[in-house]
Design an enzyme around this catalytic site. Structure first.
Site, PDB file in Angstrom:
ATOM      1  N   GLY A   1       0.797  -1.224   0.000  1.00  0.00           N
ATOM      2  CA  GLY A   1       0.000   0.000   0.000  1.00  0.00           C
ATOM      3  C   GLY A   1       0.827   1.271   0.000  1.00  0.00           C
ATOM      4  O   GLY A   1       1.960   1.294   0.487  1.00  0.00           O
TER       5      GLY A   1
ATOM      6  N   ARG B   1       0.995  -5.769  -4.952  1.00  0.00           N
ATOM      7  CA  ARG B   1       0.908  -6.606  -3.757  1.00  0.00           C
ATOM      8  C   ARG B   1       1.388  -8.043  -4.001  1.00  0.00           C
ATOM      9  O   ARG B   1       1.238  -8.911  -3.147  1.00  0.00           O
ATOM     10  CB  ARG B   1      -0.523  -6.613  -3.212  1.00  0.00           C
ATOM     11  CG  ARG B   1      -0.963  -5.237  -2.713  1.00  0.00           C
ATOM     12  CD  ARG B   1      -2.272  -5.291  -1.936  1.00  0.00           C
ATOM     13  NE  ARG B   1      -2.639  -3.960  -1.482  1.00  0.00           N
ATOM     14  CZ  ARG B   1      -2.264  -3.428  -0.323  1.00  0.00           C
ATOM     15  NH1 ARG B   1      -1.488  -4.108   0.503  1.00  0.00           N
ATOM     16  NH2 ARG B   1      -2.646  -2.204   0.018  1.00  0.00           N
TER      17      ARG B   1
ATOM     18  N   ASP C   1       5.587  -7.715   5.585  1.00  0.00           N
ATOM     19  CA  ASP C   1       5.628  -8.819   4.627  1.00  0.00           C
ATOM     20  C   ASP C   1       6.687  -8.607   3.552  1.00  0.00           C
ATOM     21  O   ASP C   1       7.440  -9.519   3.214  1.00  0.00           O
ATOM     22  CB  ASP C   1       4.268  -8.934   3.907  1.00  0.00           C
ATOM     23  CG  ASP C   1       3.356  -9.929   4.612  1.00  0.00           C
ATOM     24  OD1 ASP C   1       3.770 -10.480   5.654  1.00  0.00           O
ATOM     25  OD2 ASP C   1       2.239 -10.138   4.108  1.00  0.00           O
TER      26      ASP C   1
ATOM     27  N   LYS D   1       8.248   0.837   5.391  1.00  0.00           N
ATOM     28  CA  LYS D   1       7.114   1.630   4.898  1.00  0.00           C
ATOM     29  C   LYS D   1       5.804   1.069   5.400  1.00  0.00           C
ATOM     30  O   LYS D   1       5.595  -0.133   5.340  1.00  0.00           O
ATOM     31  CB  LYS D   1       7.095   1.576   3.367  1.00  0.00           C
ATOM     32  CG  LYS D   1       5.853   2.175   2.749  1.00  0.00           C
ATOM     33  CD  LYS D   1       5.156   1.237   1.766  1.00  0.00           C
ATOM     34  CE  LYS D   1       4.489   0.074   2.472  1.00  0.00           C
ATOM     35  NZ  LYS D   1       3.631  -0.745   1.633  1.00  0.00           N
ATOM     36  N   THR D   2       4.959   1.845   5.944  1.00  0.00           N
ATOM     37  CA  THR D   2       3.532   1.565   6.121  1.00  0.00           C
ATOM     38  C   THR D   2       2.892   2.649   6.954  1.00  0.00           C
ATOM     39  O   THR D   2       3.396   3.021   8.028  1.00  0.00           O
ATOM     40  CB  THR D   2       3.228   0.192   6.770  1.00  0.00           C
ATOM     41  OG1 THR D   2       1.845   0.166   7.125  1.00  0.00           O
ATOM     42  CG2 THR D   2       4.022  -0.053   8.046  1.00  0.00           C
TER      43      THR D   2
ATOM     44  N   ASP E   1       0.366   2.244   8.548  1.00  0.00           N
ATOM     45  CA  ASP E   1      -0.237   1.586   9.715  1.00  0.00           C
ATOM     46  C   ASP E   1       0.634   1.669  10.957  1.00  0.00           C
ATOM     47  O   ASP E   1       0.151   1.453  12.065  1.00  0.00           O
ATOM     48  CB  ASP E   1      -0.508   0.109   9.414  1.00  0.00           C
ATOM     49  CG  ASP E   1      -1.550  -0.068   8.326  1.00  0.00           C
ATOM     50  OD1 ASP E   1      -2.215   0.929   7.982  1.00  0.00           O
ATOM     51  OD2 ASP E   1      -1.708  -1.195   7.826  1.00  0.00           O
TER      52      ASP E   1
END
Lengths: 560, 560
Positions: free
Chosen positions: B98, B162, B193, B219-220, B222
């Site tokens: 994402g 993805r 992941d 990176k994220t 979240d």
């Protein structure tokens, strides 16, 4: 005369604590909106020529026998103070209708005017909108009370409300309040309806020989209260920039992800100015403008097909993503849906809707076909969501989801027919509440402060029945003009329940106006190319902080 | 060796046109992220001591025989250039998963490193995520190609994807690409992941004696990829600030309007960091933290009741409005719902769901009761929205609407019982796509640039199997530390389909961590008082531009 300086009111209008402010909120507290030069020195009020009305001048003259025809005024520089500074004014102010960024600054401008030019004056804020006038609920606005709200979003300093002063009893209540508080003036900060109401109140007070004058200020994020002399309503600039920031972000996401169509419904029920402005700021693949849909008498099927056509064209180019803007009021502009809703309202009023669906046969054949073509969830919304009068609640219909579903169905048909081979995934968004109470842009902060300051000057000069107007907005704020426009000059008449009702006509998107023409000239390119533009977050300092919106610039003839 | 400098790829990754940029976008193009001092002069790589793994070191050692135990490294100043500048490196870079604001700057940092320290090097961007590696789809990143993306949001420079490199065939494809392009290194920009995948690829290349090294970058949005040495994943700062801007605006609107409860669902499926950070930034009346719901084994009824209790308490104070934050993954944390969903999946897989509802008797009594207690629309979503495997799509469930409906029912019950006398109106929001591609904050711009620069230095120094790490973030960026953390040291093992799978454990909200403890210490006050805080739009200049997020500050022990 002694009065309590604060009374009644809900807890929600307790003052804000600056101690919890974010750094950006705090940084705005001491921002000094630059002032139009004319308000810096000595100034006086200059009368223009007498005015008429936008429509049916005869009827407006009858409705406003005292005020009709009065001139608009300009505030112009003069050699010495024109108003008596020793006069202590007693002024009330009220916020009416939906929130718009900048409302607090109108109050700040008004307060600062009184402090400077009529020191010792009293400013009372009516709580919770016009109901606060009728119920005499108010708070005294002092320097300390006001400070936390300077350049801040929201209307929570005194809160707003949607009540109207309509019946003779309500006008009497307003009179009682004006007399009890010994008010020299009331400033009504509101949209078209509220300013109409302000004018009726001004007329009523004048007819009753009250000393209380009434001045309006143009507020609405919808951008549909404007005229030659009132070039823009406050809040539109900030709200559109907030929405456009989000749309721009969504666009970059769409292009990065490459697999979603984002359908973004935007606040703005009556007119599509917000959608048009956001389109000009962001360059979406499709933007529906209600006024155009209406003029072209488009059906829901036609709207759906035009979106689907764009999606198919993009699919041929390998683009399976995009952004589509939809005005909240879209379905109000589609005649066949209006027709369906009125039939539904009658059926719903007359009896129950049976589960087997036999009631559908009470619909006319066209409406029956249209109803059957709607997605199941929308059919349910139409039947289940009712307002207190039992009517369908059009505002609750999630138009963006309806269109996603209808486009999906149409794409499936085209897929089967072989004319579309892509994959469609819709994502729905509604942007509304996020924009009404943001921190006002430098433009809205400055514009509102000038409006409030002007309202103070107009009351000080003994004016009534005017809307504060600040013009020449394409120039630096130093050169802005300031005045008051006769509210009756903006009026037209509508027949409601057999009676003439004065209204300030909502300013709709003009299909031959500069903003729409600009949009129309580029939208085909935007449909297929990715011309996405990301406005980014509103900046309060630096070279990008002073940009105003496209609609205003284009309407003022500024090329952009 | 001659290779085509660009091949394949969809239209969506065509370069951006700076000419359509907004003023704010343009103003960011020439922003020079300040650099940690250590990267300014001469530097070398210093090895730490050997490492182990977060869990099951034995299994991790078996899965990564070449890399397990390798030390993390620090980049430290030294007297003269430590790496050979005459070496021309051939590097690939890929964006995985994402979008997160700042990805473009990782690439910019990497590019600038190569330009400065290994001039003549080649940087290739794999298009569309890891699939671009497997299919050898890439574009050469040149100075001109890169420029429009500097300090800009999105991943559209090369787009993301993805896909995972998982099967032996896929690893072979990656090898073919690495060999064909003669790559010295690949930088994988991704979440937990993707970084696990990066480590597997590093191990595979090492085992095959390929010269291609692999470095990851955290990176994220979240915020669930972090450890002692990797204090934060990029994008979290910007995304949370964008959501918090909107929440702050909604709060001011709630207080101004005084009649709505806004239920805001926030992106972040696996962990509730975003919700917690937004709560710390905005002070909502309720913020649900999935990890707490899970630890307390709360039922949906308990969650509903706790919200309802707050609403009732506020109603007693005359406050009929509020803001409630809900993490996207909430229902993943409620055991009874997980139970219901797994029963539903089995029933749905085994046969049809009859309209009369007899199928409900196949549910266990608890699940049956829970299903019956859900709002009708949510029941439909559970039954109708399925993924390609026929499973219920939990992500599509509009938790915010579900909670509004359940709270409504409970309030009605309390009203009948006489313990609640208010009026409740819920408004639902979902904030997600708006935040993933915003213009990165100064923090994310600077942090990402340093990460990319570090990744270049690590590859130049011959490192592999590390994740670029930039630390000491509570100080000025000049004093940030730079290094690489052994990816194997972050790993644990999960049993999946009878096999040991290495995983970087997601960093969940720790109930004894500083951010949650801070939240827990003030939330009761926030519930009843209006301590609303409006962060306002992200500023890129001025005194407020350098603020970082609360989560990071609190985790680093900075009081705030």
């Amino acid at each position: 005369m002694t009065i309590a300086l604060m009374n009644g009111g809900a807890k929600r209008s307790c003052s804000r604590e600056v101690s919890v402010y974010s750094p950006v909120q705090s940084s705005r507290l001491d921002y000094k909106p630059p002032m139009p030069s004319v308000l810096e020195g000595h100034f006086k009020v200059e009368h223009g020529s007498s005015t008429s009305a936008v429509g049916d001048a005869g009827a407006i003259a009858q409705l406003f026998p005292k005020l009709f025809g009065q001139p608009s005024v300009h505030i112009v520089p003069c050699a010495a103070a024109a108003f008596k500074e020793e006069v202590k004014l007693r002024i009330g102010v009220v916020l009416s209708g939906g929130q718009a960024p900048g409302g607090h600054n109108v109050i700040a401008g008004l307060f600062d005017y009184l402090q400077k030019h009529a020191p010792g004056s009293l400013l009372l804020g009516f709580r919770g909108g016009p109901a606060g006038i009728m119920r005499c609920k108010y708070v005294e606005i002092t320097s300390e009370f006001l400070y936390p709200y300077r350049n801040q979003g929201g209307f929570d300093i005194i809160c707003s409300g949607r009540d109207k002063i309509e019946t003779p009893e309500q006008f009497k209540q307003a009179e009682d309040t004006a007399v009890k508080l010994d008010l020299d003036g009331i400033v009504v900060i509101g949209g078209d309806d509220s300013n109409t109401n302000a004018c009726l109140l001004a007329e009523y007070f004048r007819a009753r020989n009250l000393k209380t004058h009434v001045i309006g200020c143009p507020k609405t994020i919808d951008g549909d209260l404007k005229s030659k002399e009132v070039p823009i309503s406050f809040g539109f600039d900030t709200a559109c920039k907030i929405y456009a920031e989000m749309i721009g972000n969504i666009m970059v996401d769409a292009r990065s992800t490459g697999k979603y169509y984002h359908f973004v419904r935007l606040m703005g029920r009556a007119a599509s100015h917000i959608t048009l402005e956001c389109a000009l700021q962001t360059h979406p693949n499709v933007a529906l403008i209600g006024e155009e849909v209406s003029v072209k008498k488009q059906t829901l099927r036609q709207v759906t097909n035009s979106i689907t056509d764009t999606i198919c064209k993009r699919a041929e180019n390998g683009q399976h993503y995009g952004v589509i803007l939809i005005p909240e009021g879209l379905i109000d502009f589609i005649p066949e849906i209006q027709h369906l809703i009125s039939e539904l309202n009658e059926i719903l009023a007359s009896g129950t809707v049976d589960e087997e669906g036999h009631w559908r046969h009470k619909l006319s054949p066209q409406c029956h076909a249209l109803f059957d073509s709607l997605p199941h969830s929308i059919q349910e919304e139409l039947l289940l969501e009712r307002d207190p009068h039992g009517n369908v609640q059009v505002a609750k219909i999630e138009t963006e989801k309806m269109l996603i579903s209808m486009v999906e169905t149409e794409l499936l048909r085209r897929k089967q027919e072989g004319s579309y081979t892509g994959n469609f995934k819709g994502q729905s968004h509604f942007l509304g509440y996020e924009g009404r109470c943001g921190l006002p842009t430098n433009f809205d902060s400055t514009y509102c402060y000038a409006l409030g300051y002007a309202a103070g000057a107009l009351l000080h000069a003994g004016q009534t029945g005017l809307i504060a107007s600040v013009g020449n907005l394409s120039t630096s704020s130093k050169d802005w003009t300031v005045g008051g426009t006769a509210l009756t000059s903006l009026m037209d008449v509508e027949r409601r329940r057999g009676k003439n009702k004065p209204v300030i006509k909502k300013a709709m998107v003009e299909l031959d106006g500069a903003p729409f023409k600009k949009f129309a000239s580029v939208r085909d390119k935007w449909a297929v190319e990715d011309d996405y533009r990301s406005p980014g977050p509103i900046q309060f300092s630096g070279p990008t902080a002073e940009e105003t919106n496209y609609t205003l610039k284009l309407e003022l003839g500024v090329s952009c």
